[in-house]
Design a protein around this motif. Structure first.
Motif, mmCIF file in Angstrom:
data_model
loop_
_atom_site.group_PDB
_atom_site.id
_atom_site.type_symbol
_atom_site.label_atom_id
_atom_site.label_comp_id
_atom_site.label_asym_id
_atom_site.label_seq_id
_atom_site.Cartn_x
_atom_site.Cartn_y
_atom_site.Cartn_z
ATOM 1 N N GLU A 1 39.328 -41.468 -2.058
ATOM 2 C CA GLU A 1 38.106 -42.228 -2.343
ATOM 3 C C GLU A 1 36.955 -41.307 -2.730
ATOM 4 O O GLU A 1 36.187 -41.604 -3.653
ATOM 5 N N VAL A 2 36.811 -40.204 -2.023
ATOM 6 C CA VAL A 2 35.738 -39.255 -2.333
ATOM 7 C C VAL A 2 35.938 -38.668 -3.724
ATOM 8 O O VAL A 2 34.995 -38.595 -4.527
ATOM 9 N N HIS A 3 37.155 -38.258 -4.022
ATOM 10 C CA HIS A 3 37.428 -37.711 -5.348
ATOM 11 C C HIS A 3 37.232 -38.767 -6.433
ATOM 12 O O HIS A 3 36.787 -38.444 -7.540
ATOM 13 N N SER A 4 37.547 -40.002 -6.125
ATOM 14 C CA SER A 4 37.352 -41.080 -7.093
ATOM 15 C C SER A 4 35.880 -41.240 -7.440
ATOM 16 O O SER A 4 35.512 -41.412 -8.611
ATOM 17 N N GLN B 1 41.317 -30.306 3.189
ATOM 18 C CA GLN B 1 41.899 -31.608 2.904
ATOM 19 C C GLN B 1 41.370 -32.654 3.874
ATOM 20 O O GLN B 1 41.451 -32.499 5.093
ATOM 21 N N LEU B 2 40.809 -33.716 3.325
ATOM 22 C CA LEU B 2 40.374 -34.846 4.132
ATOM 23 C C LEU B 2 41.583 -35.723 4.425
ATOM 24 O O LEU B 2 42.649 -35.567 3.822
ATOM 25 N N PRO B 3 41.447 -36.694 5.343
ATOM 26 C CA PRO B 3 42.500 -37.697 5.493
ATOM 27 C C PRO B 3 42.812 -38.310 4.132
ATOM 28 O O PRO B 3 41.905 -38.557 3.336
ATOM 29 N N ALA B 4 44.077 -38.549 3.839
ATOM 30 C CA ALA B 4 44.551 -38.895 2.490
ATOM 31 C C ALA B 4 43.742 -39.989 1.810
ATOM 32 O O ALA B 4 43.290 -39.827 0.671
ATOM 33 N N GLN B 5 43.534 -41.121 2.477
ATOM 34 C CA GLN B 5 42.833 -42.233 1.842
ATOM 35 C C GLN B 5 41.385 -41.874 1.542
ATOM 36 O O GLN B 5 40.877 -42.153 0.456
ATOM 37 N N LEU B 6 40.729 -41.244 2.517
ATOM 38 C CA LEU B 6 39.334 -40.863 2.324
ATOM 39 C C LEU B 6 39.214 -39.800 1.243
ATOM 40 O O LEU B 6 38.295 -39.832 0.414
ATOM 41 N N LYS C 1 30.932 -39.405 14.412
ATOM 42 C CA LYS C 1 29.834 -39.144 13.475
ATOM 43 C C LYS C 1 30.360 -38.989 12.050
ATOM 44 O O LYS C 1 29.746 -39.441 11.085
ATOM 45 N N PHE C 2 31.530 -38.340 11.943
ATOM 46 C CA PHE C 2 32.127 -38.116 10.631
ATOM 47 C C PHE C 2 32.437 -39.436 9.928
ATOM 48 O O PHE C 2 32.121 -39.613 8.742
ATOM 49 N N TYR C 3 33.057 -40.372 10.646
ATOM 50 C CA TYR C 3 33.436 -41.634 10.013
ATOM 51 C C TYR C 3 32.206 -42.462 9.628
ATOM 52 O O TYR C 3 32.207 -43.151 8.606
ATOM 53 N N VAL C 4 31.153 -42.348 10.416
ATOM 54 C CA VAL C 4 29.898 -43.026 10.051
ATOM 55 C C VAL C 4 29.331 -42.404 8.784
ATOM 56 O O VAL C 4 28.914 -43.110 7.850
ATOM 57 N N GLN C 5 29.320 -41.076 8.733
ATOM 58 C CA GLN C 5 28.818 -40.351 7.556
ATOM 59 C C GLN C 5 29.652 -40.683 6.325
ATOM 60 O O GLN C 5 29.109 -40.946 5.238
ATOM 61 N N ALA C 6 30.974 -40.671 6.468
ATOM 62 C CA ALA C 6 31.855 -40.935 5.340
ATOM 63 C C ALA C 6 31.698 -42.366 4.833
ATOM 64 O O ALA C 6 31.664 -42.604 3.623
ATOM 65 N N THR C 7 31.604 -43.312 5.761
ATOM 66 C CA THR C 7 31.437 -44.715 5.366
ATOM 67 C C THR C 7 30.125 -44.915 4.625
ATOM 68 O O THR C 7 30.075 -45.568 3.575
ATOM 69 N N PHE C 8 29.063 -44.326 5.165
ATOM 70 C CA PHE C 8 27.750 -44.448 4.521
ATOM 71 C C PHE C 8 27.777 -43.820 3.140
ATOM 72 O O PHE C 8 27.228 -44.363 2.174
ATOM 73 N N TYR C 9 28.432 -42.666 3.030
ATOM 74 C CA TYR C 9 28.505 -41.971 1.737
ATOM 75 C C TYR C 9 29.203 -42.829 0.694
ATOM 76 O O TYR C 9 28.721 -42.978 -0.431
ATOM 77 N N LEU C 10 30.342 -43.389 1.041
ATOM 78 C CA LEU C 10 31.115 -44.157 0.071
ATOM 79 C C LEU C 10 30.392 -45.439 -0.346
ATOM 80 O O LEU C 10 30.367 -45.790 -1.531
ATOM 81 N N GLY D 1 29.819 -35.588 -1.239
ATOM 82 C CA GLY D 1 31.248 -35.513 -0.952
ATOM 83 C C GLY D 1 31.622 -34.198 -0.286
ATOM 84 O O GLY D 1 32.448 -34.155 0.632
ATOM 85 N N TYR D 2 30.998 -33.134 -0.730
ATOM 86 C CA TYR D 2 31.245 -31.819 -0.138
ATOM 87 C C TYR D 2 30.805 -31.804 1.323
ATOM 88 O O TYR D 2 31.504 -31.259 2.188
ATOM 89 N N ASN D 3 29.668 -32.424 1.613
ATOM 90 C CA ASN D 3 29.164 -32.457 2.982
ATOM 91 C C ASN D 3 30.066 -33.274 3.897
ATOM 92 O O ASN D 3 30.237 -32.932 5.074
#
Length: 222
Positions: free
Chosen positions: A34-37, A26-31, A158-167, A133-135
Motif C-alpha cells: 500500500e505504501v509503495h502504491s 521490509q514492512l508487513p507485506a500488505q502495508l 503507535k505504528f499502526y495508528v501512524q500507518a493508518t493515518f498516513y494511508l 512513507g519513509y517515516n
C-alpha cells in the motif's frame, strides 16, 4: 521565451520523481504494498504533470512564434524584388514585430509563473508523501528493534495508528492533487494559448497589411 521551459524542466528534474523510494526495511507485506502504491502513484502524477506542462509550452509559445516568423519571412522575401518598397515599410515592420514580441513575452511569463506554481505544489506534495512513507517504515524498524515485549507492543500500536493515518491522508491528498492538476493545467493552456495566439494573429494581420502596401508600391513603380 525559453524561460518558461527552463523553469518547468528544472523544477521537475530537481524534484527527483524518477527516483524509486527506498524504504529502510521490509514492512508487513500488505502495508508495504500500500505504501509503495501511494508513492508510485504520486510519482506518476508528478511525471505526467511535468510532461503536460512542457507540452503546453510548445503550443503556447512556440507555435505563435513560428506563425509570426513565417509572416515576417514572407514580407522579407519581397525585399529582393523591390528593396525600396520594403525599406519604406521597415519602421512599421519593426514596430509590429516589437509589439508582438512584447505581448508574447508577457503572455509567456504569466503561463510560466502559473506552471511553476503548479509544478512546485505537486513536487512538494510528492516529497511529503514519499517521506511520509519513509517515516512509516522507519517507525516500524524502530519497533522491531525493541527487545522488551511491552515497549515493542506499545510502539507497534503507535505504528499502526501512524500507518493508518498516513494511508488515509495520502489517498485524500492524491485525490485533491489529481483534481487540482486536471483543472489547473487545462486552465493555464486555455488562458496562455488564447493570449499568445491572439498576439501572433494580430501581428500576422498587420504584416499582411504591410504586404499590401508593398504590392501597391511595386505597382506604382512599374
Amino acid at each position: 521565451m525559453r524561460t518558461a521551459a527552463v523553469i518547468i524542466l528544472t523544477l521537475f528534474v530537481a524534484s527527483g520523481w524518477a527516483q524509486p523510494l527506498e524504504l529502510p526495511a521490509q514492512l508487513p507485506a500488505q502495508l508495504d504494498a500500500e505504501v509503495h502504491s501511494v508513492v508510485d502513484e504520486m510519482t506518476e502524477i508528478g511525471k505526467s504533470t511535468g510532461l503536460a506542462l512542457v507540452h503546453q509550452y510548445d503550443e503556447i509559445v512556440r507555435e505563435p512564434q513560428q506563425e509570426l516568423e513565417a509572416a515576417l519571412d514572407q514580407v522579407e522575401s519581397r525585399r529582393q524584388e523591390s528593396p525600396e518598397c520594403v525599406a519604406a515599410e521597415d519602421e512599421q515592420i519593426a514596430s509590429i514585430v516589437d509589439a508582438a514580441h512584447e505581448d508574447l513575452h508577457s503572455c509567456g511569463i504569466v503561463a510560466a509563473q502559473t506552471s511553476a506554481e503548479i509544478a512546485t505544489d505537486v513536487s512538494a506534495a510528492t516529497q511529503q508523501l514519499v517521506y511520509g512513507g519513509y517515516n512509516v517504515a522507519s517507525t516500524y524498524n524502530k519497533c522491531q528493534s525493541y527487545k522488551n515485549s511491552v515497549l515493542k507492543k506499545s510502539c507497534m500500536t503507535k505504528f499502526y495508528v501512524q500507518a493508518t493515518f498516513y494511508l488515509v491522508s495520502a489517498r485524500s491528498s492524491i485525490k485533491t492533487i489529481k483534481k487540482s492538476t486536471s483543472e489547473s493545467i487545462p486552465a493555464v493552456f486555455v488562458d496562455g494559448n488564447a493570449c499568445t495566439h491572439s498576439a501572433s494573429s494580430q501581428a500576422v494581420l498587420a504584416l499582411q497589411e504591410v504586404s499590401s502596401h508593398i504590392d501597391a508600391c511595386v505597382s506604382r513603380r512599374r
